[in-house]
Design an enzyme around this catalytic site. Structure first.
Site, PDB file in Angstrom:
ATOM      1  N   LYS A 268       4.860   6.670  -9.422  1.00  0.00           N
ATOM      2  CA  LYS A 268       3.827   7.911 -10.080  1.00  0.00           C
ATOM      3  C   LYS A 268       4.185   8.886 -10.628  1.00  0.00           C
ATOM      4  O   LYS A 268       4.355   9.734 -10.043  1.00  0.00           O
ATOM      5  CB  LYS A 268       3.088   7.241  -8.538  1.00  0.00           C
TER       6      LYS A 268
HETATM    7  C1  E4P Z   1      -4.110   7.794  -5.683  1.00  0.00           C
HETATM    8  O1  E4P Z   1      -3.203   7.579  -5.890  1.00  0.00           O
HETATM    9  C2  E4P Z   1      -4.241   9.058  -4.986  1.00  0.00           C
HETATM   10  O2  E4P Z   1      -2.961   8.723  -4.093  1.00  0.00           O
HETATM   11  C3  E4P Z   1      -5.285   9.363  -4.522  1.00  0.00           C
HETATM   12  O3  E4P Z   1      -5.953   8.373  -4.112  1.00  0.00           O
HETATM   13  C4  E4P Z   1      -5.617  10.668  -4.522  1.00  0.00           C
HETATM   14  O4  E4P Z   1      -6.855  10.576  -3.040  1.00  0.00           O
HETATM   15  P1  E4P Z   1      -7.448  12.345  -3.179  1.00  0.00           P
HETATM   16  O5  E4P Z   1      -8.667  12.458  -4.928  1.00  0.00           O
HETATM   17  O6  E4P Z   1      -8.771  11.860  -1.959  1.00  0.00           O
HETATM   18  O7  E4P Z   1      -6.732  12.847  -3.083  1.00  0.00           O
END
Ligand code: E4P
Length: 220
Positions: A86
């Site tokens: 990622k």
């Molecule tokens: C996606 O891969 C992220 O880990 C996640 O959806 C972030 O979400 P948040 O905005 O609730 O931190």
């Protein structure tokens, strides 16, 4: 639409995978910190998630230069065959994505907030792109409308690799419903939201009436 679980919690992953609906997992540094994760245990933890998950597991690179991200990405990819690296959507991230994709290491470009960012991520070679919904809502903007634009734009073009859109930063069943209706390939969902998705008051009412009627049958 496929469901990914957005967590680093092994118990949540084990439980949700047992329901047969989890096609992958996404993690990030915040989620790992939330479960009290230690730096020294990070790689082992990702490996454990990969063992529990029958599908791709996104593990985030935290470097800020392309060299750091590429090195981290290669290390992460070596942990398990289902690791997806990622990488945040930024110039160094795009360059690292290009280099990792050339080595057949799949990338999930995260922190995506616009159509141009999504198209650039796809052009750089990302296999997954994660537009964030909830964080737009946090600043009183329409995160679902932004997601819909990204889904439509990416679907309009052919890319050298297959690209799947992950609706991310999902906070509610409404977010999931709308993501499905607009054709997002995947929604990555926190455990609490995933649990709520299976519930409906009319299902509960139906179950209660079956239970009451069954008692009558047994007594008759
Ligand atoms: C996606 O891969 C992220 O880990 C996640 O959806 C972030 O979400 P948040 O905005 O609730 O931190």
């Amino acid at each position: 639409m496929k469901f990914f679980l957005d967590t680093a919690d092994l118990n949540e992953i084990e439980e949700a995978c047992s329901w047969g609906v989890v096609a992958g997992v996404t993690t990030n540094p915040t989620l790992y910190a939330k479960i009290g994760g230690k730096l020294a245990d990070f790689n082992t933890h990702i490996q454990r998630i990969c063992e529990l998950t029958d599908g791709p597991v996104s593990a985030e690179a935290v470097g800020t230069t392309r060299e750091e991200i590429i090195r981290e990405g290669e290390e992460l990819a070596a942990l398990a065959p289902n690791v997806v690296v990622k990488i945040p959507t930024m110039i160094e991230g795009l360059a690292a994505t290009k280099a990792l994709a050339a080595k057949d290491i799949p990338v999930n470009m995260t922190l995506c907030f616009s159509v141009p960012q999504a198209i650039m991520a796809a052009r750089a070679g990302a296999a997954y792109i994660s537009p964030f919904v909830g964080r737009f809502d946090d600043i009183s903007e329409d995160g679902l409308a932004q997601l819909e634009d990204v889904v439509a734009a990416v679907a309009s073009y052919d890319f050298d690799q297959s690209v799947e859109i992950i609706a991310a930063s999902i906070r509610s069943a409404h977010h999931v419903t709308q993501s499905a209706l607009m054709g997002a390939d995947i929604a990555t969902v926190p455990f609490g939201v995933l649990k709520k998705l299976v519930e409906h008051p009319l299902t509960d009412r139906g179950l209660a009436s079956f239970e009451a009627d069954w008692k009558k049958v047994v007594q008759a």
